[in-house]
Scaffold this motif. Structure first.
Motif, short mmCIF file in Angstrom:
data_model
loop_
_atom_site.label_atom_id
_atom_site.label_comp_id
_atom_site.label_asym_id
_atom_site.label_seq_id
_atom_site.Cartn_x
_atom_site.Cartn_y
_atom_site.Cartn_z
N ILE A 183 -6.09 3.99 8.54
CA ILE A 183 -6.10 4.38 7.12
C ILE A 183 -6.02 3.16 6.22
O ILE A 183 -6.78 3.01 5.25
CB ILE A 183 -4.94 5.36 6.84
CG1 ILE A 183 -5.20 6.71 7.52
CG2 ILE A 183 -4.73 5.55 5.34
CD1 ILE A 183 -4.00 7.63 7.53
N VAL A 184 -5.09 2.26 6.52
CA VAL A 184 -4.93 1.07 5.68
C VAL A 184 -6.17 0.18 5.75
O VAL A 184 -6.58 -0.41 4.74
CB VAL A 184 -3.66 0.30 6.09
CG1 VAL A 184 -3.57 -1.02 5.34
CG2 VAL A 184 -2.42 1.14 5.80
N TRP A 203 -8.67 1.63 3.43
CA TRP A 203 -8.29 1.35 2.04
C TRP A 203 -8.70 -0.07 1.64
O TRP A 203 -9.20 -0.28 0.54
CB TRP A 203 -6.78 1.52 1.87
CG TRP A 203 -6.33 2.95 1.87
CD1 TRP A 203 -7.11 4.06 1.71
CD2 TRP A 203 -4.99 3.43 2.03
NE1 TRP A 203 -6.33 5.19 1.76
CE2 TRP A 203 -5.04 4.85 1.95
CE3 TRP A 203 -3.76 2.80 2.21
CZ2 TRP A 203 -3.90 5.63 2.05
CZ3 TRP A 203 -2.61 3.58 2.34
CH2 TRP A 203 -2.68 4.98 2.25
N GLU A 204 -8.49 -1.03 2.54
CA GLU A 204 -8.86 -2.41 2.22
C GLU A 204 -10.37 -2.57 2.12
O GLU A 204 -10.88 -3.25 1.23
CB GLU A 204 -8.29 -3.36 3.27
CG GLU A 204 -6.78 -3.54 3.20
CD GLU A 204 -6.30 -4.74 3.99
OE1 GLU A 204 -7.11 -5.33 4.74
OE2 GLU A 204 -5.11 -5.08 3.87
N PRO A 236 1.31 5.20 4.80
CA PRO A 236 0.27 6.08 5.35
C PRO A 236 0.76 7.14 6.33
O PRO A 236 -0.01 8.04 6.70
CB PRO A 236 -0.66 5.09 6.06
CG PRO A 236 0.26 4.00 6.51
CD PRO A 236 1.32 3.88 5.45
N ASP A 271 -10.43 2.09 -2.25
CA ASP A 271 -10.16 3.37 -2.91
C ASP A 271 -9.35 4.26 -1.97
O ASP A 271 -9.80 4.54 -0.85
CB ASP A 271 -11.47 4.06 -3.29
CG ASP A 271 -11.25 5.31 -4.12
OD1 ASP A 271 -10.94 6.37 -3.53
OD2 ASP A 271 -11.37 5.24 -5.36
N THR A 272 -8.20 4.71 -2.42
CA THR A 272 -7.31 5.51 -1.59
C THR A 272 -7.94 6.82 -1.14
O THR A 272 -7.91 7.18 0.05
CB THR A 272 -6.01 5.81 -2.37
OG1 THR A 272 -5.37 4.58 -2.70
CG2 THR A 272 -5.06 6.65 -1.53
N ASP A 310 -11.20 7.75 -1.13
CA ASP A 310 -12.37 7.56 -0.27
C ASP A 310 -11.94 7.23 1.16
O ASP A 310 -12.53 7.73 2.12
CB ASP A 310 -13.24 6.42 -0.82
CG ASP A 310 -14.15 6.88 -1.95
OD1 ASP A 310 -14.18 8.10 -2.22
OD2 ASP A 310 -14.81 6.02 -2.55
N GLY A 311 -10.92 6.39 1.29
CA GLY A 311 -10.45 6.03 2.62
C GLY A 311 -9.98 7.24 3.41
O GLY A 311 -10.32 7.41 4.59
N VAL A 319 0.84 -1.19 0.00
CA VAL A 319 0.00 0.00 0.00
C VAL A 319 0.88 1.24 0.00
O VAL A 319 2.09 1.18 0.22
CB VAL A 319 -0.93 0.04 1.24
CG1 VAL A 319 -1.93 -1.10 1.19
CG2 VAL A 319 -0.10 -0.02 2.54
#
Length: 336
Positions: free
Chosen positions: A98-99, A102-103, A54, A107-108, A110-111, A51
């Motif tokens: 954050i990660v 994302w999972e 972050p 979407d980066t 949106d997260g 990823v």
């Protein structure tokens, strides 16, 4: 009158200082953050989960929290690091949050937006590129020989003179939302921060660099208060020279510098004029003498820059700081 829209570019503590100042002027803020970190919690998550790192994104979100019970609490949660003898040791809660988003969302952007809503952040945080990046530096050793340092964490700590930095991949894809934010901004702010590993990388992503060169926004550079390992022995003039080397066509409208960090004001003013800009000297460091930017003082200096351009045709609306610093220095002026 509509508040001015600011885009701040950088990473780490330097970008946090700028964002802490800007949120006192407006909530129309977009942070565009470097994604080359390869050390600590960020580096471990990057390697294990493939990823974006972050950490700098987390710090930018934390800096945009309001100075309220809600903001301070969530800022502290985001920044909290575990201490253990196991795999969680030194992982930051915000990095994991954050990660996880994302999972879940896939979407980066949106997260990051969801984290911003949770924090009630006064602005938006975006990565500068759509893929994780690596930094390499050509260096000159003390004995005059040349070498290459690879990796953001190693470049940041090198004491060899850096001749040039580059990114891997060489022409990385910029995040479309970051490019759009720069093009739509009224003001773009570069610095302070680690010059070669947080500030200059934005000029090495082709689409983002093109946006920085062609945006109708005015551009401000905030100078560091002291040199770091990677810029050992470099003063403000040499910092501007490094910008020129990596982005020869970059134009600046203003450079903000603390008088105590400038040895030769005339030389720095001349360098600034070479970029097409004006020099503003203001005390922007904390009153305790530590080499850290004071958010209220920096906010006042940025507001002074904006006010100075209000007479120009098409200038954006002026922000007004939401507080005044009791020891703010007002002796400096915009060099013309």
């Amino acid at each position: 009158m509509t508040p001015a829209a600011f885009v701040a570019l950088g990473g780490g503590h330097g970008l946090s200082a700028t964002l802490s100042a800007l949120r006192r002027l407006t909530d129309r803020i977009t942070a565009v953050v470097t994604v080359a970190d390869d050390g600590g919690s960020s580096g471990r998550l990057r390697d294990e989960l493939d990823v974006l790192p972050p950490g700098d994104l987390r710090m930018a979100l934390a800096a945009l929290c309001e100075d309220s019970d809600w903001g301070r609490t969530w800022r502290d949660v985001l920044q909290h690091r575990f201490t253990s003898a196991g795999d969680l040791d030194q992982h930051a809660v915000g990095n994991l949050l954050i990660v996880a988003l994302w999972e879940l969302l896939g979407d980066t952007v949106d997260g990051l937006d969801w984290v911003g809503r949770l924090l009630d952040a006064k602005g938006r945080v975006l990565p500068m590129a759509a893929v994780p990046l690596a930094i390499e530096a050509d260096v000159v050793h003390a004995d005059g020989t040349h070498g290459v340092v690879r990796g953001q964490s190693k470049v940041a700590l090198t004491t060899d003179r850096i001749a040039q930095v580059r990114l891997t991949p060489e022409r990385p894809p910029a995040l479309a939302e970051s490019v759009a934010a720069v093009r739509a901004a009224d003001w773009v702010v570069l610095g302070p921060g680690s010059w070669y590993t947080s500030v200059i990388p934005h000029l090495l992503v082709p689409e983002l660099a093109d946006a920085l060169l062609t945006t109708p926004a005015r551009r401000i550079v905030v100078m560091n208060l002291q040199s770091e390992s990677e810029t050992e022995g470099m003063g403000p003039c040499e910092h501007l020279d490094a910008l020129r080397q990596h982005a020869p066509d970059l134009r600046l409208d203003a450079v903000i510098a603390d008088p105590r960090a400038v040895e030769d004001v005339d030389e720095l003013a001349e360098r600034t004029e070479g970029f097409g800009g004006r020099l503003l000297l203001r005390q922007v460091r904390r009153g305790d003498g530590t080499p850290q930017h004071d958010p209220l003082r920096l906010a006042a200096a940025i507001s002074d820059v904006v006010q100075d351009y209000l007479g120009d045709v098409g200038a954006p609306a002026s922000p007004t700081p939401t507080g005044t610093h009791p020891a703010a220095d007002t002796s400096g002026g915009m060099a013309r």
